[in-house]
Design an enzyme around this catalytic site. Structure first.
Site, PDB file in Angstrom:
ATOM      1  N   GLY A  48       0.779  -1.238   0.000  1.00 51.45           N
ATOM      2  CA  GLY A  48       0.000   0.000   0.000  1.00 51.45           C
ATOM      3  C   GLY A  48       0.805   1.280   0.000  1.00 51.45           C
ATOM      4  O   GLY A  48       0.366   2.314  -0.484  1.00 51.45           O
ATOM      5  N   GLU A 103       3.922   4.496   5.665  1.00 48.35           N
ATOM      6  CA  GLU A 103       2.732   3.653   5.578  1.00 48.35           C
ATOM      7  C   GLU A 103       1.594   4.404   4.890  1.00 48.35           C
ATOM      8  O   GLU A 103       1.550   5.635   4.907  1.00 48.35           O
ATOM      9  CB  GLU A 103       2.358   3.202   6.998  1.00 48.35           C
ATOM     10  CG  GLU A 103       1.138   2.322   7.142  1.00 48.35           C
ATOM     11  CD  GLU A 103       1.176   1.008   6.381  1.00 48.35           C
ATOM     12  OE1 GLU A 103       1.390   1.021   5.156  1.00 48.35           O
ATOM     13  OE2 GLU A 103       0.940  -0.044   7.008  1.00 48.35           O
ATOM     14  N   ASP A 104       0.714   3.656   4.275  1.00 47.01           N
ATOM     15  CA  ASP A 104      -0.430   4.274   3.608  1.00 47.01           C
ATOM     16  C   ASP A 104      -1.493   4.720   4.599  1.00 47.01           C
ATOM     17  O   ASP A 104      -1.933   5.855   4.604  1.00 47.01           O
ATOM     18  CB  ASP A 104      -1.029   3.324   2.550  1.00 47.01           C
ATOM     19  CG  ASP A 104      -1.301   1.914   3.092  1.00 47.01           C
ATOM     20  OD1 ASP A 104      -1.024   1.652   4.289  1.00 47.01           O
ATOM     21  OD2 ASP A 104      -1.793   1.072   2.325  1.00 47.01           O
ATOM     22  N   ASP A 107      -5.296   2.008  10.512  1.00 47.40           N
ATOM     23  CA  ASP A 107      -6.695   1.716  10.825  1.00 47.40           C
ATOM     24  C   ASP A 107      -6.778   1.373  12.307  1.00 47.40           C
ATOM     25  O   ASP A 107      -6.972   2.240  13.145  1.00 47.40           O
ATOM     26  CB  ASP A 107      -7.187   0.586   9.919  1.00 47.40           C
ATOM     27  CG  ASP A 107      -8.659   0.294  10.112  1.00 47.40           C
ATOM     28  OD1 ASP A 107      -9.300   0.981  10.911  1.00 47.40           O
ATOM     29  OD2 ASP A 107      -9.184  -0.622   9.450  1.00 47.40           O
ATOM     30  N   PHE A 156     -14.185   2.541   4.326  1.00 46.38           N
ATOM     31  CA  PHE A 156     -13.193   1.812   3.553  1.00 46.38           C
ATOM     32  C   PHE A 156     -12.798   2.633   2.340  1.00 46.38           C
ATOM     33  O   PHE A 156     -13.637   3.047   1.560  1.00 46.38           O
ATOM     34  CB  PHE A 156     -13.705   0.439   3.127  1.00 46.38           C
ATOM     35  CG  PHE A 156     -12.593  -0.457   2.686  1.00 46.38           C
ATOM     36  CD1 PHE A 156     -11.776  -1.079   3.618  1.00 46.38           C
ATOM     37  CD2 PHE A 156     -12.334  -0.647   1.343  1.00 46.38           C
ATOM     38  CE1 PHE A 156     -10.717  -1.883   3.204  1.00 46.38           C
ATOM     39  CE2 PHE A 156     -11.279  -1.451   0.924  1.00 46.38           C
ATOM     40  CZ  PHE A 156     -10.473  -2.070   1.863  1.00 46.38           C
ATOM     41  N   VAL A 157     -11.486   2.917   2.202  1.00 44.17           N
ATOM     42  CA  VAL A 157     -11.021   3.765   1.108  1.00 44.17           C
ATOM     43  C   VAL A 157     -10.093   2.999   0.171  1.00 44.17           C
ATOM     44  O   VAL A 157      -9.460   2.015   0.574  1.00 44.17           O
ATOM     45  CB  VAL A 157     -10.288   5.027   1.640  1.00 44.17           C
ATOM     46  CG1 VAL A 157     -11.260   5.931   2.382  1.00 44.17           C
ATOM     47  CG2 VAL A 157      -9.106   4.654   2.532  1.00 44.17           C
ATOM     48  N   ASP A 163      -5.826  -0.706  -1.763  1.00 46.27           N
ATOM     49  CA  ASP A 163      -6.587  -1.609  -2.613  1.00 46.27           C
ATOM     50  C   ASP A 163      -7.838  -2.131  -1.934  1.00 46.27           C
ATOM     51  O   ASP A 163      -7.979  -2.092  -0.722  1.00 46.27           O
ATOM     52  CB  ASP A 163      -5.730  -2.821  -2.979  1.00 46.27           C
ATOM     53  CG  ASP A 163      -5.518  -3.747  -1.774  1.00 46.27           C
ATOM     54  OD1 ASP A 163      -5.055  -3.258  -0.730  1.00 46.27           O
ATOM     55  OD2 ASP A 163      -5.849  -4.946  -1.867  1.00 46.27           O
ATOM     56  N   ARG A 169      -5.455   0.264  -6.811  1.00 46.61           N
ATOM     57  CA  ARG A 169      -4.241   0.872  -6.256  1.00 46.61           C
ATOM     58  C   ARG A 169      -3.734   2.021  -7.117  1.00 46.61           C
ATOM     59  O   ARG A 169      -3.106   2.948  -6.619  1.00 46.61           O
ATOM     60  CB  ARG A 169      -3.116  -0.161  -6.125  1.00 46.61           C
ATOM     61  CG  ARG A 169      -3.308  -1.214  -5.054  1.00 46.61           C
ATOM     62  CD  ARG A 169      -1.986  -1.930  -4.808  1.00 46.61           C
ATOM     63  NE  ARG A 169      -2.154  -3.212  -4.130  1.00 46.61           N
ATOM     64  CZ  ARG A 169      -2.180  -3.366  -2.801  1.00 46.61           C
ATOM     65  NH1 ARG A 169      -2.059  -2.322  -2.022  1.00 46.61           N
ATOM     66  NH2 ARG A 169      -2.319  -4.550  -2.249  1.00 46.61           N
TER      67      ARG A 169
HETATM   68  P1  IMP Z   1      -4.193  -1.819  10.898  1.00 45.62           P
HETATM   69  O1  IMP Z   1      -3.239  -2.819  11.460  1.00 45.62           O
HETATM   70  O2  IMP Z   1      -5.619  -2.106  11.305  1.00 45.62           O
HETATM   71  O3  IMP Z   1      -3.800  -0.397  11.227  1.00 45.62           O
HETATM   72  O4  IMP Z   1      -4.199  -2.045   9.340  1.00 45.62           O
HETATM   73  C1  IMP Z   1      -3.458  -1.303   8.468  1.00 45.62           C
HETATM   74  C2  IMP Z   1      -3.454  -1.924   7.085  1.00 45.62           C
HETATM   75  O5  IMP Z   1      -4.769  -2.347   6.714  1.00 45.62           O
HETATM   76  C3  IMP Z   1      -3.038  -0.907   6.054  1.00 45.62           C
HETATM   77  O6  IMP Z   1      -1.663  -0.997   5.792  1.00 45.62           O
HETATM   78  C4  IMP Z   1      -3.871  -1.279   4.847  1.00 45.62           C
HETATM   79  O7  IMP Z   1      -3.182  -2.200   4.054  1.00 45.62           O
HETATM   80  C5  IMP Z   1      -5.086  -1.950   5.400  1.00 45.62           C
HETATM   81  N1  IMP Z   1      -6.253  -1.045   5.436  1.00 45.62           N
HETATM   82  C6  IMP Z   1      -6.810  -0.458   6.517  1.00 45.62           C
HETATM   83  N2  IMP Z   1      -7.848   0.316   6.187  1.00 45.62           N
HETATM   84  C7  IMP Z   1      -7.952   0.238   4.847  1.00 45.62           C
HETATM   85  C8  IMP Z   1      -8.854   0.852   3.876  1.00 45.62           C
HETATM   86  O8  IMP Z   1      -9.762   1.630   4.180  1.00 45.62           O
HETATM   87  N3  IMP Z   1      -8.637   0.522   2.577  1.00 45.62           N
HETATM   88  C9  IMP Z   1      -7.642  -0.313   2.178  1.00 45.62           C
HETATM   89  N4  IMP Z   1      -6.792  -0.900   3.034  1.00 45.62           N
HETATM   90  C10 IMP Z   1      -6.945  -0.634   4.357  1.00 45.62           C
HETATM   91 MG    MG Z   2      -1.080  -2.067   3.802  1.00 46.06          MG
END
Ligand code: IMP
Ligand code: MG
Length: 184
Positions: A48, A103-104, A107, A156-157, A163, A169
């Protein structure tokens, strides 16, 4: 890819291409100020963060090296599993290095808090985080983000590296996905 190619899968544009570009300018300027004279190891989180890494790194004047890690916490769905696995490790020894994780999106924050601890345990001098987006759920796990692009709502984005099931992407902006596009 643009909004037209998305058809009805695109609900709305959340962060336009120009706003991403402007915000990355500001983040790069902050990074240059904070790391003045230092050599930075940028660690991009595959897949991402590819777009953020490419655009942010080109705006940084400090000396940087780039390496990549692939971790998994998501699978192909839209909910975090909480399980973090290393799929591809760094080729670089981070001992005594200033590491900036790129990081992208944050969440739950589970992926990044785990990754930060992991790189600190390898003896990095410093480990900071630059992320383009953060969702409100991120407050659940305490993870300090030094450089943040945008706070976004809990939706969700896709686009700009993000993706759904490996799609979208290459969209140049951040958009929300119509529920029907992910079976919602
Ligand atoms: P976390 O561990 O819950 O913070 O997850 C982070 C990862 O989940 C990111 O690096 C993304 O790859 C994926 N992710 C979280 N939210 C989204 C979203 O809205 N769209 C796409 N990928 C997401
Ligand atoms: Mg990711």
């Amino acid at each position: 890819m643009d909004a037209t190619d998305m058809g009805e899968d695109l609900e709305r544009v959340l962060v336009e291409e120009e706003r991403i570009d402007q915000r990355l300018d500001e983040m790069a300027a902050e990074i240059d100020r904070d790391y003045a004279g230092e050599n930075i190891l940028l660690v991009g989180v595959l897949r991402g963060a590819v777009m953020v890494m490419a655009d942010l790194s080109r705006k940084i004047h400090s000396r940087v090296e780039m390496d990549w890690m692939a971790v998994s916490s998501y699978g192909s769905g839209t909910k975090s599993s909480g399980v973090v696995r290393i799929l591809k490790d760094l080729d670089t020894d981070v001992h005594d290095r200033h590491v900036l994780i790129v990081e992208d999106i944050i969440d739950s924050g589970l992926t990044l808090s785990w990754l930060k601890e992991n790189l600190e345990a390898r003896g990095a001098t410093s480990v900071r985080i630059a992320a383009l987006l953060r969702k409100p759920d991120a407050v659940k796990v305490k993870v300090e983000v030094s450089y943040l692009g945008f706070e976004i709502p809990n939706e969700f984005v896709v686009g700009y590296g993000l993706d759904y099931d490996e799609k979208y992407r290459h969209l140049p902006f951040i958009g929300t996905l119509a529920p029907k596009a992910y079976g919602g």
